[in-house]
Design a protein around this motif. Sequence first.
Motif, PDB file in Angstrom:
ATOM      1  N   ILE A  66     -14.487   4.296 -51.823  1.00 45.76           N
ATOM      2  CA  ILE A  66     -13.428   4.709 -52.787  1.00 45.76           C
ATOM      3  C   ILE A  66     -14.203   4.832 -54.161  1.00 45.76           C
ATOM      4  O   ILE A  66     -14.576   4.198 -54.928  1.00 45.76           O
ATOM      5  N   PRO A  67     -13.914   6.327 -54.743  1.00 45.97           N
ATOM      6  CA  PRO A  67     -14.770   6.809 -56.054  1.00 45.97           C
ATOM      7  C   PRO A  67     -13.952   5.990 -57.005  1.00 45.97           C
ATOM      8  O   PRO A  67     -12.599   5.868 -57.314  1.00 45.97           O
ATOM      9  N   LEU A  68     -14.587   5.498 -58.162  1.00 49.85           N
ATOM     10  CA  LEU A  68     -14.146   5.055 -59.410  1.00 49.85           C
ATOM     11  C   LEU A  68     -14.016   6.271 -60.512  1.00 49.85           C
ATOM     12  O   LEU A  68     -14.876   7.014 -60.617  1.00 49.85           O
ATOM     13  N   SER A  69     -12.911   6.029 -60.927  1.00 49.30           N
ATOM     14  CA  SER A  69     -12.567   7.103 -62.034  1.00 49.30           C
ATOM     15  C   SER A  69     -13.177   6.606 -63.601  1.00 49.30           C
ATOM     16  O   SER A  69     -12.757   5.122 -63.635  1.00 49.30           O
ATOM     17  N   PRO A  70     -13.717   7.286 -64.166  1.00 49.16           N
ATOM     18  CA  PRO A  70     -14.214   6.863 -65.327  1.00 49.16           C
ATOM     19  C   PRO A  70     -12.985   6.502 -66.335  1.00 49.16           C
ATOM     20  O   PRO A  70     -11.805   7.080 -66.420  1.00 49.16           O
ATOM     21  N   ASP A  71     -12.957   5.380 -67.157  1.00 49.87           N
ATOM     22  CA  ASP A  71     -11.937   4.847 -67.937  1.00 49.87           C
ATOM     23  C   ASP A  71     -12.057   5.636 -69.349  1.00 49.87           C
ATOM     24  O   ASP A  71     -12.908   5.957 -69.923  1.00 49.87           O
TER      25      ASP A  71
END
Length: 71
Positions: A66-71
């Motif tokens: 699952i890709p992490l989205s940048p905060d």
Amino acid sequence: MDFICLNFSFMLRFSQFNWTEFEGEFWYCQVVFDAETSEEAGLVPPADDSNPSTGGCGPFSWSKLIPLSPD
């Protein structure tokens, strides 16, 4: 896509990981975790990647990345 590598959880043993893309999602399966040689790990047939969301990784399920989205 297959990778053979040293397994640091089982010292001096080799693993085989299979990676696949299915319906725009990426999945991996650890097919081998305790082979004595890289050749032995490479002799194991790859996992069934025809539908990783429903199984095919031996007695285990495929793991979805699952890709992490940048905060």
